[in-house]
Write an enzyme that holds these catalytic residues in place. Structure first.
Site, PDB file in Angstrom:
ATOM      1  N   LYS A 110       0.873  -1.179   0.000  1.00 40.84           N
ATOM      2  CA  LYS A 110       0.000   0.000   0.000  1.00 40.84           C
ATOM      3  C   LYS A 110       0.909   1.228   0.000  1.00 40.84           C
ATOM      4  O   LYS A 110       1.117   1.873   1.022  1.00 40.84           O
ATOM      5  CB  LYS A 110      -0.890  -0.033   1.249  1.00 40.84           C
ATOM      6  CG  LYS A 110      -2.357   0.102   0.917  1.00 40.84           C
ATOM      7  CD  LYS A 110      -3.217  -0.074   2.139  1.00 40.84           C
ATOM      8  CE  LYS A 110      -4.306   0.951   2.199  1.00 40.84           C
ATOM      9  NZ  LYS A 110      -5.170   1.034   1.032  1.00 40.84           N
TER      10      LYS A 110
HETATM   11  N1  PPE Z   1      -7.496  -2.589  -3.050  1.00 45.86           N
HETATM   12  C1  PPE Z   1      -6.959  -1.341  -2.954  1.00 45.86           C
HETATM   13  C2  PPE Z   1      -6.184  -0.809  -4.101  1.00 45.86           C
HETATM   14  C3  PPE Z   1      -7.161  -0.623  -1.791  1.00 45.86           C
HETATM   15  O1  PPE Z   1      -6.640   0.596  -1.685  1.00 45.86           O
HETATM   16  C4  PPE Z   1      -7.913  -1.161  -0.734  1.00 45.86           C
HETATM   17  C5  PPE Z   1      -8.150  -0.382   0.526  1.00 45.86           C
HETATM   18  C6  PPE Z   1      -8.441  -2.466  -0.877  1.00 45.86           C
HETATM   19  C7  PPE Z   1      -8.193  -3.142  -2.051  1.00 45.86           C
HETATM   20  C8  PPE Z   1      -9.194  -3.153   0.231  1.00 45.86           C
HETATM   21  O2  PPE Z   1      -8.309  -3.508   1.269  1.00 45.86           O
HETATM   22  P1  PPE Z   1      -8.787  -3.592   2.785  1.00 45.86           P
HETATM   23  O3  PPE Z   1      -9.075  -2.227   3.234  1.00 45.86           O
HETATM   24  O4  PPE Z   1      -7.632  -4.214   3.478  1.00 45.86           O
HETATM   25  O5  PPE Z   1      -9.994  -4.453   2.800  1.00 45.86           O
HETATM   26  N2  PPE Z   1      -8.278   1.010   0.327  1.00 45.86           N
HETATM   27  C9  PPE Z   1      -8.113   1.908   1.433  1.00 45.86           C
HETATM   28  C10 PPE Z   1      -7.916   3.328   0.984  1.00 45.86           C
HETATM   29  C11 PPE Z   1      -9.094   3.969   0.361  1.00 45.86           C
HETATM   30  C12 PPE Z   1      -8.850   5.430   0.092  1.00 45.86           C
HETATM   31  O6  PPE Z   1      -9.599   6.000  -0.699  1.00 45.86           O
HETATM   32  O7  PPE Z   1      -7.963   6.029   0.693  1.00 45.86           O
HETATM   33  C13 PPE Z   1      -9.234   1.759   2.455  1.00 45.86           C
HETATM   34  O8  PPE Z   1     -10.275   1.203   2.158  1.00 45.86           O
HETATM   35  O9  PPE Z   1      -9.021   2.195   3.583  1.00 45.86           O
END
Ligand code: PPE
Length: 304
Positions: free
Chosen positions: A159
């Site tokens: 991330k």
């Molecule tokens: N893919 C991506 C690219 C992503 O950024 C997130 C979280 C996910 C999948 C889902 O991962 P998880 O949160 O572990 O279930 N995205 C974060 C950031 C969003 C933003 O706009 O900033 C979030 O959901 O916190």
């Protein structure tokens, strides 16, 4: 919607006033995207505020940092405690938490190794990611003309702040084209994920989601939903999905910390449908869990 400000931010080991949490304009990460971050939610449970899968999120922060050779000068334990501390001092029952570790001010140029690593944790109330209505009736998504980053471009499992430029282009394109959100394909043309969400489809009662090697971020909500679905007796298969699989699915939904479980009712020119039975069931169970109402999953909640 502007950020709803709170009182304090944890920055480099200290709690400081929200307005004081500033950095220099020549901060390395601002120029080169040399940071890693997390998104975590704290929920108002029947036993008080609790952070959802805190340790897994902080461990993923360290894993992202490792991939970018960023040495975080704290332990997992210390940052877990810092997250809880910053929620407590801000008196929040429910919030979104944003830890970030980034290369700070020092040298300019692409060798970042001599710059200090700074760490901050902010939290604030953040409601639904794709709109109140989106969670209820589903959103409209567009397959992006931008591809998701590939394993040999930037590690998709990290991330990293910089890689979100890819997500942002996809997001803006979808908005400007009149949709709510994008869906990105991987470098081979298979379905990857949303700009900030993982994706699932349901076909003939079976749940499918792209595998790790489809350049996805290994979502913690994705993992939770897979576990919940299996516990509810559904079959979950991780496999490559094509856009045809998406267009002909019975149900499609996004998962993510910010997005939680958001149904998708339209993709491009195709109408998928109102949020379906399985999506509803998973969404409902997920929200029960985050309220601390299901004993079995209380292990996912870390009391503040
Ligand atoms: N893919 C991506 C690219 C992503 O950024 C997130 C979280 C996910 C999948 C889902 O991962 P998880 O949160 O572990 O279930 N995205 C974060 C950031 C969003 C933003 O706009 O900033 C979030 O959901 O916190």
């Amino acid at each position: 919607m502007p950020i709803q400000e709170t009182e304090k931010i944890w920055m480099n080991g200290k709690l400081i006033d929200w307005k004081e949490a500033k950095i220099h304009v020549l901060t390395h990460a601002l120029h080169y995207g040399s940071g890693v971050f997390e998104g975590i939610r704290c929920y108002k449970t029947i036993d008080g505020p609790a952070v959802f899968r805190l340790r897994e999120h902080i461990e993923r922060l360290f894993a992202s940092a490792k991939l970018h050779l960023i040495d975080i000068p704290y332990t997992v334990e210390e940052l877990c405690n810092a997250v809880k501390e910053v929620i407590r001092v801000n008196n929040l029952e429910e919030c979104y938490i944003r830890p970030i570790a980034f290369r700070g001010y020092g040298e300019m140029g692409l060798n970042p190794l001599n710059n200090p690593v700074e760490v901050a944790i902010a939290c604030w109330p953040w409601g639904t990611y794709l709109g109140e209505e989106g969670v209820k009736i589903g959103i409209r998504a567009k397959i992006s003309s931008f591809q998701r980053i590939a394993p040999n471009i930037l590690p998709p499992t990290a991330k990293n702040t910089g890689q979100y430029a890819n997500s942002i282009l996809a997001k803006i394109e979808s908005l400007k084209c009149g949709y709510d959100e994008a869906i990105l394909l991987d470098y081979r043309g298979f379905i990857s994920e949303g700009p900030g969400e993982n994706i699932f489809i349901v076909k003939d009662g079976i749940i499918y989601t792209p595998p790790e090697h489809a350049s996805i971020l290994k979502g913690i909500t994705r993992d939770s939903i897979i576990t919940i679905a299996k516990d509810l007796g559904y079959k979950v298969i991780e496999k490559e999905l094509t856009r045809a699989d998406l267009y002909t699915a019975d149900e499609v939904f996004f998962t993510g910390t910010a997005a939680e479980v958001t149904p998708i009712r339209e993709i491009d020119a195709y109408f998928i449908g109102e949020p379906g039975e399985i999506t509803r069931k998973l969404q409902e169970t997920f929200f029960e869990i985050t309220k601390g109402k299901i004993e079995k999953y209380k292990k996912w909640l870390d009391k503040v």
